[in-house]
Design a protein around this motif. Structure first.
Motif, PDB file in Angstrom:
ATOM      1  N   ASP A  99       2.336 -10.977  17.694  1.00 43.36           N
ATOM      2  CA  ASP A  99       3.206 -11.281  18.824  1.00 43.36           C
ATOM      3  C   ASP A  99       3.719 -10.003  19.484  1.00 43.36           C
ATOM      4  OD1 ASP A  99       2.993 -14.044  18.199  1.00 43.36           O
ATOM      5  OD2 ASP A  99       4.545 -13.798  16.692  1.00 43.36           O
ATOM      6  N   ASP A 100       4.091  -9.029  18.674  1.00 34.94           N
ATOM      7  CA  ASP A 100       4.586  -7.756  19.179  1.00 34.94           C
ATOM      8  C   ASP A 100       3.526  -7.071  20.045  1.00 34.94           C
ATOM      9  OD1 ASP A 100       6.816  -5.728  18.919  1.00 34.94           O
ATOM     10  OD2 ASP A 100       5.104  -4.530  18.264  1.00 34.94           O
ATOM     11  N   ARG A 101       2.295  -7.054  19.562  1.00 32.60           N
ATOM     12  CA  ARG A 101       1.199  -6.440  20.319  1.00 32.60           C
ATOM     13  C   ARG A 101       0.910  -7.211  21.604  1.00 32.60           C
ATOM     14  NH1 ARG A 101      -0.474  -5.815  15.097  1.00 32.60           N
ATOM     15  NH2 ARG A 101      -2.007  -7.489  15.145  1.00 32.60           N
ATOM     16  N   GLN A 102       1.010  -8.549  21.541  1.00 35.80           N
ATOM     17  CA  GLN A 102       0.732  -9.357  22.721  1.00 35.80           C
ATOM     18  C   GLN A 102       1.782  -9.119  23.812  1.00 35.80           C
ATOM     19  OE1 GLN A 102      -2.090 -11.263  23.371  1.00 35.80           O
ATOM     20  NE2 GLN A 102      -1.144 -10.878  25.342  1.00 35.80           N
ATOM     21  N   ILE A 103       3.034  -9.036  23.444  1.00 34.59           N
ATOM     22  CA  ILE A 103       4.092  -8.786  24.434  1.00 34.59           C
ATOM     23  C   ILE A 103       3.901  -7.397  25.043  1.00 34.59           C
ATOM     24  CG2 ILE A 103       6.578  -8.595  24.827  1.00 34.59           C
ATOM     25  CD1 ILE A 103       5.539 -11.469  24.179  1.00 34.59           C
ATOM     26  N   SER A 104       3.533  -6.412  24.226  1.00 36.19           N
ATOM     27  CA  SER A 104       3.245  -5.062  24.748  1.00 36.19           C
ATOM     28  C   SER A 104       2.126  -5.113  25.772  1.00 36.19           C
ATOM     29  CB  SER A 104       2.841  -4.110  23.614  1.00 36.19           C
ATOM     30  OG  SER A 104       3.924  -3.846  22.781  1.00 36.19           O
ATOM     31  N   ALA A 105       1.062  -5.841  25.460  1.00 42.50           N
ATOM     32  CA  ALA A 105      -0.073  -5.956  26.379  1.00 42.50           C
ATOM     33  C   ALA A 105       0.350  -6.669  27.660  1.00 42.50           C
ATOM     34  CB  ALA A 105      -1.224  -6.699  25.705  1.00 42.50           C
ATOM     35  N   ASP A 106       1.183  -7.711  27.536  1.00 43.02           N
ATOM     36  CA  ASP A 106       1.610  -8.467  28.715  1.00 43.02           C
ATOM     37  C   ASP A 106       2.484  -7.636  29.648  1.00 43.02           C
ATOM     38  OD1 ASP A 106       0.175 -10.653  27.836  1.00 43.02           O
ATOM     39  OD2 ASP A 106       1.924 -11.771  27.133  1.00 43.02           O
ATOM     40  N   VAL A 107       3.403  -6.833  29.116  1.00 37.61           N
ATOM     41  CA  VAL A 107       4.234  -6.016  30.014  1.00 37.61           C
ATOM     42  C   VAL A 107       3.387  -4.943  30.691  1.00 37.61           C
ATOM     43  CG1 VAL A 107       6.449  -6.499  28.871  1.00 37.61           C
ATOM     44  CG2 VAL A 107       5.162  -4.464  28.214  1.00 37.61           C
ATOM     45  N   LYS A 108       2.370  -4.435  30.001  1.00 41.79           N
ATOM     46  CA  LYS A 108       1.454  -3.476  30.640  1.00 41.79           C
ATOM     47  C   LYS A 108       0.664  -4.149  31.760  1.00 41.79           C
ATOM     48  CE  LYS A 108       1.028  -0.458  26.671  1.00 41.79           C
ATOM     49  NZ  LYS A 108       0.287  -0.188  25.444  1.00 41.79           N
ATOM     50  N   LYS A 109       0.228  -5.403  31.519  1.00 42.36           N
ATOM     51  CA  LYS A 109      -0.499  -6.133  32.562  1.00 42.36           C
ATOM     52  C   LYS A 109       0.416  -6.442  33.747  1.00 42.36           C
ATOM     53  CE  LYS A 109      -2.513  -9.189  29.790  1.00 42.36           C
ATOM     54  NZ  LYS A 109      -3.322 -10.338  29.350  1.00 42.36           N
ATOM     55  N   PHE A 110       1.693  -6.727  33.484  1.00 44.27           N
ATOM     56  CA  PHE A 110       2.636  -6.946  34.583  1.00 44.27           C
ATOM     57  C   PHE A 110       2.752  -5.672  35.419  1.00 44.27           C
ATOM     58  CE2 PHE A 110       6.926  -6.586  36.373  1.00 44.27           C
ATOM     59  CZ  PHE A 110       6.913  -7.683  37.230  1.00 44.27           C
ATOM     60  N   LYS A 111       2.873  -4.517  34.756  1.00 46.75           N
ATOM     61  CA  LYS A 111       2.954  -3.230  35.453  1.00 46.75           C
ATOM     62  C   LYS A 111       1.729  -3.037  36.355  1.00 46.75           C
ATOM     63  CE  LYS A 111       2.789   1.760  34.399  1.00 46.75           C
ATOM     64  NZ  LYS A 111       3.855   2.325  35.215  1.00 46.75           N
ATOM     65  N   GLU A 112       0.535  -3.245  35.789  1.00 47.25           N
ATOM     66  CA  GLU A 112      -0.697  -3.096  36.575  1.00 47.25           C
ATOM     67  C   GLU A 112      -0.734  -4.095  37.732  1.00 47.25           C
ATOM     68  OE1 GLU A 112      -3.750  -3.616  33.633  1.00 47.25           O
ATOM     69  OE2 GLU A 112      -3.150  -1.788  32.567  1.00 47.25           O
ATOM     70  N   PHE A 113      -0.322  -5.319  37.476  1.00 54.70           N
ATOM     71  CA  PHE A 113      -0.339  -6.377  38.490  1.00 54.70           C
ATOM     72  C   PHE A 113       0.559  -6.008  39.670  1.00 54.70           C
ATOM     73  CE2 PHE A 113       1.518 -10.375  40.150  1.00 54.70           C
ATOM     74  CZ  PHE A 113       0.361 -11.016  40.569  1.00 54.70           C
ATOM     75  N   ILE A 114       1.809  -5.650  39.412  1.00 54.53           N
ATOM     76  CA  ILE A 114       2.762  -5.377  40.499  1.00 54.53           C
ATOM     77  C   ILE A 114       2.445  -4.051  41.183  1.00 54.53           C
ATOM     78  CG2 ILE A 114       4.561  -4.388  38.997  1.00 54.53           C
ATOM     79  CD1 ILE A 114       5.259  -6.592  42.058  1.00 54.53           C
ATOM     80  N   GLU A 115       2.011  -3.040  40.434  1.00 51.40           N
ATOM     81  CA  GLU A 115       1.698  -1.745  41.057  1.00 51.40           C
ATOM     82  C   GLU A 115       0.439  -1.834  41.922  1.00 51.40           C
ATOM     83  OE1 GLU A 115       3.699   1.304  37.788  1.00 51.40           O
ATOM     84  OE2 GLU A 115       1.522   1.173  37.912  1.00 51.40           O
ATOM     85  N   SER A 116      -0.532  -2.638  41.508  1.00 49.16           N
ATOM     86  CA  SER A 116      -1.787  -2.707  42.264  1.00 49.16           C
ATOM     87  C   SER A 116      -1.674  -3.585  43.506  1.00 49.16           C
ATOM     88  CB  SER A 116      -2.917  -3.228  41.372  1.00 49.16           C
ATOM     89  OG  SER A 116      -2.692  -4.588  41.047  1.00 49.16           O
ATOM     90  N   ARG A 117      -0.740  -4.504  43.530  1.00 50.98           N
ATOM     91  CA  ARG A 117      -0.603  -5.424  44.658  1.00 50.98           C
ATOM     92  C   ARG A 117      -0.010  -4.755  45.887  1.00 50.98           C
ATOM     93  NH1 ARG A 117      -1.242 -10.386  44.828  1.00 50.98           N
ATOM     94  NH2 ARG A 117       0.300 -10.591  46.462  1.00 50.98           N
ATOM     95  N   GLY A 118       0.966  -3.875  45.667  1.00 45.58           N
ATOM     96  CA  GLY A 118       1.646  -3.251  46.800  1.00 45.58           C
ATOM     97  C   GLY A 118       2.791  -4.094  47.337  1.00 45.58           C
ATOM     98  N   THR A 119       2.818  -5.391  46.965  1.00 46.58           N
ATOM     99  CA  THR A 119       3.906  -6.270  47.379  1.00 46.58           C
ATOM    100  C   THR A 119       4.002  -7.432  46.398  1.00 46.58           C
ATOM    101  OG1 THR A 119       4.852  -7.538  49.227  1.00 46.58           O
ATOM    102  CG2 THR A 119       2.464  -7.698  48.915  1.00 46.58           C
ATOM    103  N   GLU A 120       5.154  -8.050  46.337  1.00 46.28           N
ATOM    104  CA  GLU A 120       5.342  -9.205  45.461  1.00 46.28           C
ATOM    105  C   GLU A 120       4.671 -10.430  46.077  1.00 46.28           C
ATOM    106  OE1 GLU A 120       9.234  -8.682  47.807  1.00 46.28           O
ATOM    107  OE2 GLU A 120       7.499  -7.506  47.215  1.00 46.28           O
TER     108      GLU A 120
END
Length: 153
Positions: free
Chosen positions: A120-141
Motif C-alpha cells: 500500500d505504501d508503494r502504491q500511494i507513492s506511485a499514485d502521487v508521482k502519477k498525479f504530479k506527472e498528470f497535472i504538470e503535463s496537462r498545463g491546466t486542470e
C-alpha cells in the motif's frame, strides 16, 4: 488500521493543483486501482475500485474542504473503511507541496498481507508521482470546484 503519509512537490501553482484534486472523476487517470468515481453532490462520491483482483464499491463523504488548503473524506458504507486528508502548501508561485494521509482497515487475507509488506505504501507513492506527472503535463486542470465544506461538529 493501516496508515500511509506521502508528500510530493508539484511544479504547478497551488490553485491549479487544488482545482485538479477536486475533480474526483479524473482520479482513475492517476490512481492505480480506481476504476471509477462518480460525484453525487458537493459532499458525496461513489467509488469503484479493483485492487489485486478484488473489486469493491463504496460511498465517501467529504468531511472538510477549503479551497487551496485541504480536502478530507471518509467512507460511509460498503466493505471498504477508510479516511483521508490531502493538504496543499504553497512553496512558491509555481510550486505546491501536496501531502496525502490515508487510514484504512485492510479486509481479507490479500489486503492484510499487502498492508503488512508495504504494498500500500508503494502504491500511494506511485499514485502521487502519477498525479504530479498528470497535472504538470496537462498545463491546466480538467475543472474546478471552489466551494467550502466546513467540518461538522
Amino acid at each position: 488500521m493501516a496508515n500511509v503519509e506521502k508528500s510530493i512537490d508539484v511544479d504547478v501553482p497551488i490553485r491549479q493543483v487544488y482545482d485538479q484534486w477536486t475533480q474526483f472523476e479524473s482520479f482513475p487517470k492517476f490512481m492505480n486501482g480506481v476504476e471509477r468515481i462518480t460525484q453525487l453532490d458537493d459532499r458525496h462520491t461513489h467509488w469503484v475500485t479493483k485492487i489485486g483482483g478484488v473489486e469493491r464499491e463504496f460511498d465517501a463523504e467529504i468531511t472538510e474542504q477549503h479551497p487551496d488548503e485541504r480536502v478530507a473524506w471518509k467512507s460511509t458504507d460498503g466493505e471498504t473503511k477508510h479516511a483521508g486528508v490531502v493538504t496543499f502548501h504553497k512553496i512558491s508561485d509555481n510550486t505546491t507541496r501536496v501531502m496525502v494521509q490515508l487510514d484504512w482497515e485492510p479486509q481479507g487475507v490479500v489486503e492484510k498481507v499487502g498492508a503488512a509488506v508495504g504494498v500500500d505504501d508503494r502504491q500511494i507513492s506511485a499514485d502521487v508521482k502519477k498525479f504530479k506527472e498528470f497535472i504538470e503535463s496537462r498545463g491546466t486542470e480538467t475543472g474546478a470546484w471552489r466551494g467550502d465544506v466546513p467540518r461538522e461538529g
